[in-house]
Design a protein around this motif. Structure first.
Motif, PDB file in Angstrom:
ATOM      1  N   ILE A 170       0.852  -1.186   0.000  1.00 55.61           N
ATOM      2  CA  ILE A 170       0.000   0.000   0.000  1.00 55.61           C
ATOM      3  C   ILE A 170       0.887   1.235   0.000  1.00 55.61           C
ATOM      4  CG2 ILE A 170      -1.951  -1.119   1.132  1.00 55.61           C
ATOM      5  CD1 ILE A 170      -1.097   0.319   3.739  1.00 55.61           C
ATOM      6  N   ASN A 171       0.338   2.329  -0.508  1.00 51.13           N
ATOM      7  CA  ASN A 171       1.026   3.618  -0.528  1.00 51.13           C
ATOM      8  C   ASN A 171       0.060   4.638   0.067  1.00 51.13           C
ATOM      9  OD1 ASN A 171       2.264   5.855  -3.151  1.00 51.13           O
ATOM     10  ND2 ASN A 171       2.792   5.727  -1.003  1.00 51.13           N
ATOM     11  N   ASN A 172       0.387   5.117   1.260  1.00 52.48           N
ATOM     12  CA  ASN A 172      -0.554   5.955   2.008  1.00 52.48           C
ATOM     13  C   ASN A 172       0.194   7.076   2.715  1.00 52.48           C
ATOM     14  OD1 ASN A 172      -2.930   6.785   3.360  1.00 52.48           O
ATOM     15  ND2 ASN A 172      -2.481   5.475   5.110  1.00 52.48           N
ATOM     16  N   PRO A 173      -0.039   8.348   2.291  1.00 57.15           N
ATOM     17  CA  PRO A 173      -0.864   8.842   1.188  1.00 57.15           C
ATOM     18  C   PRO A 173      -0.347   8.350  -0.162  1.00 57.15           C
ATOM     19  CG  PRO A 173      -0.328  10.641   2.685  1.00 57.15           C
ATOM     20  CD  PRO A 173       0.546   9.465   3.065  1.00 57.15           C
ATOM     21  N   SER A 202       4.021  -1.037   3.761  1.00 56.39           N
ATOM     22  CA  SER A 202       3.266   0.214   3.834  1.00 56.39           C
ATOM     23  C   SER A 202       4.195   1.377   3.515  1.00 56.39           C
ATOM     24  CB  SER A 202       2.635   0.373   5.219  1.00 56.39           C
ATOM     25  OG  SER A 202       1.798   1.512   5.256  1.00 56.39           O
ATOM     26  N   ASP A 203       4.078   1.883   2.298  1.00 57.37           N
ATOM     27  CA  ASP A 203       4.904   2.990   1.824  1.00 57.37           C
ATOM     28  C   ASP A 203       4.261   4.288   2.324  1.00 57.37           C
ATOM     29  OD1 ASP A 203       6.164   4.998   0.404  1.00 57.37           O
ATOM     30  OD2 ASP A 203       5.990   4.025  -1.546  1.00 57.37           O
ATOM     31  N   GLU A 204       4.865   4.886   3.367  1.00 60.24           N
ATOM     32  CA  GLU A 204       4.280   6.052   4.025  1.00 60.24           C
ATOM     33  C   GLU A 204       5.190   7.278   3.904  1.00 60.24           C
ATOM     34  OE1 GLU A 204       2.888   5.078   7.994  1.00 60.24           O
ATOM     35  OE2 GLU A 204       2.128   3.119   7.346  1.00 60.24           O
ATOM     36  N   VAL A 205       5.823   7.431   2.747  1.00 58.97           N
ATOM     37  CA  VAL A 205       6.819   8.492   2.597  1.00 58.97           C
ATOM     38  C   VAL A 205       6.204   9.893   2.670  1.00 58.97           C
ATOM     39  CG1 VAL A 205       8.383   7.011   1.289  1.00 58.97           C
ATOM     40  CG2 VAL A 205       6.766   8.483   0.070  1.00 58.97           C
ATOM     41  N   TYR A 206       4.907  10.008   2.406  1.00 63.47           N
ATOM     42  CA  TYR A 206       4.252  11.319   2.483  1.00 63.47           C
ATOM     43  C   TYR A 206       3.420  11.459   3.763  1.00 63.47           C
ATOM     44  CZ  TYR A 206       5.538  11.583  -2.448  1.00 63.47           C
ATOM     45  OH  TYR A 206       6.245  11.605  -3.629  1.00 63.47           O
ATOM     46  N   GLU A 207       3.766  10.712   4.798  1.00 57.87           N
ATOM     47  CA  GLU A 207       2.944  10.669   6.011  1.00 57.87           C
ATOM     48  C   GLU A 207       2.731  12.030   6.660  1.00 57.87           C
ATOM     49  OE1 GLU A 207       4.794   8.925   9.542  1.00 57.87           O
ATOM     50  OE2 GLU A 207       6.737   9.016   8.535  1.00 57.87           O
ATOM     51  N   SER A 229       4.038  -5.903   9.169  1.00 59.59           N
ATOM     52  CA  SER A 229       4.302  -4.799   8.248  1.00 59.59           C
ATOM     53  C   SER A 229       5.716  -4.270   8.297  1.00 59.59           C
ATOM     54  CB  SER A 229       3.337  -3.637   8.543  1.00 59.59           C
ATOM     55  OG  SER A 229       1.997  -4.003   8.292  1.00 59.59           O
ATOM     56  N   PHE A 230       6.169  -3.830   7.120  1.00 63.22           N
ATOM     57  CA  PHE A 230       7.352  -2.999   6.962  1.00 63.22           C
ATOM     58  C   PHE A 230       6.835  -1.600   6.605  1.00 63.22           C
ATOM     59  CE2 PHE A 230       8.547  -7.292   5.914  1.00 63.22           C
ATOM     60  CZ  PHE A 230       9.858  -7.458   6.348  1.00 63.22           C
ATOM     61  N   VAL A 231       7.082  -0.630   7.450  1.00 63.79           N
ATOM     62  CA  VAL A 231       6.641   0.742   7.200  1.00 63.79           C
ATOM     63  C   VAL A 231       7.831   1.539   6.683  1.00 63.79           C
ATOM     64  CG1 VAL A 231       5.762   2.863   8.240  1.00 63.79           C
ATOM     65  CG2 VAL A 231       4.780   0.653   8.890  1.00 63.79           C
ATOM     66  N   ILE A 232       7.667   2.138   5.506  1.00 62.67           N
ATOM     67  CA  ILE A 232       8.740   2.864   4.842  1.00 62.67           C
ATOM     68  C   ILE A 232       8.520   4.369   4.989  1.00 62.67           C
ATOM     69  CG2 ILE A 232      10.007   3.178   2.687  1.00 62.67           C
ATOM     70  CD1 ILE A 232       9.980   0.264   3.677  1.00 62.67           C
ATOM     71  N   ALA A 233       9.575   5.099   5.348  1.00 58.45           N
ATOM     72  CA  ALA A 233       9.491   6.554   5.490  1.00 58.45           C
ATOM     73  C   ALA A 233      10.670   7.215   4.790  1.00 58.45           C
ATOM     74  CB  ALA A 233       9.448   6.941   6.968  1.00 58.45           C
ATOM     75  N   SER A 234      10.548   8.531   4.568  1.00 53.07           N
ATOM     76  CA  SER A 234      11.545   9.255   3.772  1.00 53.07           C
ATOM     77  C   SER A 234      11.954  10.554   4.439  1.00 53.07           C
ATOM     78  CB  SER A 234      10.974   9.561   2.381  1.00 53.07           C
ATOM     79  OG  SER A 234      11.783  10.489   1.684  1.00 53.07           O
ATOM     80  N   PHE A 235      13.252  10.742   4.646  1.00 55.79           N
ATOM     81  CA  PHE A 235      13.749  12.046   5.077  1.00 55.79           C
ATOM     82  C   PHE A 235      13.769  13.033   3.914  1.00 55.79           C
ATOM     83  CE2 PHE A 235      16.000   9.369   8.346  1.00 55.79           C
ATOM     84  CZ  PHE A 235      15.310   9.881   9.435  1.00 55.79           C
ATOM     85  N   GLY A 236      13.927  12.521   2.698  1.00 56.12           N
ATOM     86  CA  GLY A 236      13.946  13.398   1.527  1.00 56.12           C
ATOM     87  C   GLY A 236      12.667  14.194   1.394  1.00 56.12           C
ATOM     88  N   LYS A 237      11.518  13.509   1.553  1.00 58.90           N
ATOM     89  CA  LYS A 237      10.223  14.203   1.486  1.00 58.90           C
ATOM     90  C   LYS A 237      10.040  15.114   2.697  1.00 58.90           C
ATOM     91  CE  LYS A 237       8.991  11.717  -2.149  1.00 58.90           C
ATOM     92  NZ  LYS A 237      10.174  10.862  -2.262  1.00 58.90           N
ATOM     93  N   LEU A 238      10.535  14.670   3.836  1.00 60.03           N
ATOM     94  CA  LEU A 238      10.343  15.404   5.085  1.00 60.03           C
ATOM     95  C   LEU A 238      11.146  16.705   5.128  1.00 60.03           C
ATOM     96  CD1 LEU A 238       9.150  15.274   8.019  1.00 60.03           C
ATOM     97  CD2 LEU A 238      11.273  14.121   8.678  1.00 60.03           C
ATOM     98  N   LEU A 239      12.369  16.671   4.600  1.00 64.05           N
ATOM     99  CA  LEU A 239      13.295  17.786   4.759  1.00 64.05           C
ATOM    100  C   LEU A 239      13.591  18.518   3.456  1.00 64.05           C
ATOM    101  CD1 LEU A 239      15.782  15.918   7.134  1.00 64.05           C
ATOM    102  CD2 LEU A 239      14.001  17.546   7.798  1.00 64.05           C
ATOM    103  N   HIS A 240      12.832  18.221   2.390  1.00 65.39           N
ATOM    104  CA  HIS A 240      12.993  18.879   1.079  1.00 65.39           C
ATOM    105  C   HIS A 240      14.350  18.565   0.448  1.00 65.39           C
ATOM    106  CE1 HIS A 240       9.575  21.202   2.593  1.00 65.39           C
ATOM    107  NE2 HIS A 240      10.321  21.671   3.571  1.00 65.39           N
ATOM    108  N   CYS A 241      14.924  17.406   0.765  1.00 66.28           N
ATOM    109  CA  CYS A 241      16.269  17.080   0.258  1.00 66.28           C
ATOM    110  C   CYS A 241      16.239  15.715  -0.431  1.00 66.28           C
ATOM    111  CB  CYS A 241      17.296  17.103   1.387  1.00 66.28           C
ATOM    112  SG  CYS A 241      16.892  16.046   2.813  1.00 66.28           S
ATOM    113  N   THR A 242      15.492  15.608  -1.516  1.00 63.46           N
ATOM    114  CA  THR A 242      15.315  14.316  -2.185  1.00 63.46           C
ATOM    115  C   THR A 242      16.641  13.748  -2.694  1.00 63.46           C
ATOM    116  OG1 THR A 242      14.831  15.388  -4.307  1.00 63.46           O
ATOM    117  CG2 THR A 242      12.962  14.914  -2.862  1.00 63.46           C
ATOM    118  N   GLY A 243      17.584  14.617  -3.019  1.00 62.14           N
ATOM    119  CA  GLY A 243      18.862  14.148  -3.539  1.00 62.14           C
ATOM    120  C   GLY A 243      19.767  13.516  -2.500  1.00 62.14           C
TER     121      GLY A 243
END
Length: 386
Positions: A170-173, A202-207, A229-243
């Motif tokens: 799943i991808n939420n959002p 559970s891809d929650e990179v835009y949580e 579940s494996f819950v996936i999160a992203s610092f790139g989305k969180l901190l505006h640093c996708t690179g």
């Protein structure tokens, strides 16, 4: 002397080409178009964060980090889940820092999927899910969702489960649907996964990009679901640093143990100075709420700016994207209309159709609003003329 037979070599991903993101960004650059296609900000990240990276480097934090990630950063993540969701996560054996969310997704699938396993995904889907499943010999079983609601029929999902089904993603959002799953959706998923002994990614990179004062329904909030579940999160989305390609995965100890066995073979550890910097930067939990307010203002700027246009704008409950219905403007396919916008009007958007495996045309384009206000206003002015 006998001649050696010629060895045949075939692609492991024969149906996978270049991504639509790369294609549209390249075309935007070629035609000097305003790039609202690929999901990355065009504004600077906080100078405080950059200074913290520099400080970590000057302080000597330039060698391998521990394989699971720096203890300080994992502890910061634990504090986030406690304060934001009132959920306890063990920093020692339930959190692993990854080289971006996509690597975390890849490693999760590598950990779980064996040849012949079936994986249920929901389309439109982020484009790394299918090829990664296929790379490890799995079979993707798609559930197609359609605008405007992209609502999941869980009875349909149940009917697709076989003895080979092993994982549901799943991808939420949701990207690119811009929708969020309700607590009822997660309860349904929990029941299905538990009854059929399935794993969940559970891809929650835009949580933290949830709007209109709604609350994110993480898989971690549902105890039986959390254990699978494996819950996936992203610092790139969180901190505006996708690179920077920094993310993490949260999973129960038994699943984390298996995840780390694969993680240490294909990545081992990720950027040490950036881990130090992020751990220090996220010492204020109020940042998470400020982020959603910051991005909602940009969403609303676009909604207000295009309200008199000929585009029909779909609701965006989460992510930093909007879907635009152009059916009142053109009869062209999504890809052709997106090309027209770039080549003739100087604005790059992403067609929705490539997010489906089977050709699906809904006259929808995805717009990224994680951009400078000036960038958005210039694009709005052009789109209003169509």
């Amino acid at each position: 002397m006998t001649s050696k037979a010629k060895r045949e070599w075939t692609s492991k991903l024969p149906n996978t080409g270049g991504s639509i993101f790369s294609e549209m960004s390249a075309l935007a650059q070629k035609h000097q178009a305003i790039n609202l296609s690929q999901g990355f900000p065009d504004y600077a990240i906080d100078s405080k964060l950059i200074n913290l990276v520099n400080k970590a480097m000057h302080d000597g934090a330039n060698q391998y980090a521990p394989m699971p990630g720096l203890p300080a950063l994992r502890q910061r993540i634990t504090e986030k889940y406690q304060s934001f969701y009132d959920v306890k996560v063990n920093s020692e054996n339930e959190i692993t820092i990854a080289s971006g969310a996509t690597q975390a997704i890849f490693t999760t699938i590598a950990t779980i999927i064996r040849p012949g396993d079936e994986v249920i995904i929901f389309e439109p889907a982020y484009d790394c899910y299918r090829p990664t499943v296929e790379l490890f010999g799995g079979k993707v079983v798609p559930v197609s969702l359609y605008a405007p609601s992209f609502q999941i029929d869980w009875n349909t999902v149940e009917q697709l489960i076989t003895e080979r089904t092993r994982l549901i993603i799943i991808n939420n959002p949701g990207n690119p649907s811009c929708t969020t799953l309700s607590s009822d959706d997660l309860f349904q998923l929990q029941r299905i996964a538990t009854e059929n002994e399935l794993f969940v990614l559970s891809d929650e990179v835009y949580e933290h990009l949830i709007y209109d004062e709604h609350k994110h329904q993480s898989a971690l909030l549902f105890e039986e679901l959390r254990q699978r579940s494996f819950v996936i999160a992203s610092f790139g989305k969180l901190l505006h640093c996708t690179g920077w390609k920094m993310g993490y995965v949260v999973a129960p100890q038994n699943l984390t143990t298996e995840f780390r066995k694969v993680h240490q073979q294909n990545v081992f550890s990720v950027s040490t100075p950036m881990q130090h910097a992020i751990a220090n930067y996220l010492d204020d939990a109020s940042y998470y709420n400020k982020l959603s307010q910051f991005m909602q203002r940009k969403r609303d700027l676009v909604l207000e700016g295009l309200k008199h246009s000929r585009f029909n704008m779909q609701p965006s409950a989460g992510t930093y994207f909007l879907l635009l219905d152009y059916s009142l403007i053109s009869e062209k396919s999504e890809k052709d209309f997106a090309l027209e916008l770039i080549e003739q009007h100087g604005v790059a958007l992403i067609p929705l159709s490539p997010f489906y495996n089977e050709r699906t045309e809904q006259k929808m384009l995805r717009l990224c609003f994680a951009k400078e206000d000036d960038t958005l206003n210039k694009a709005i002015k052009i789109l209003n003329k169509l």
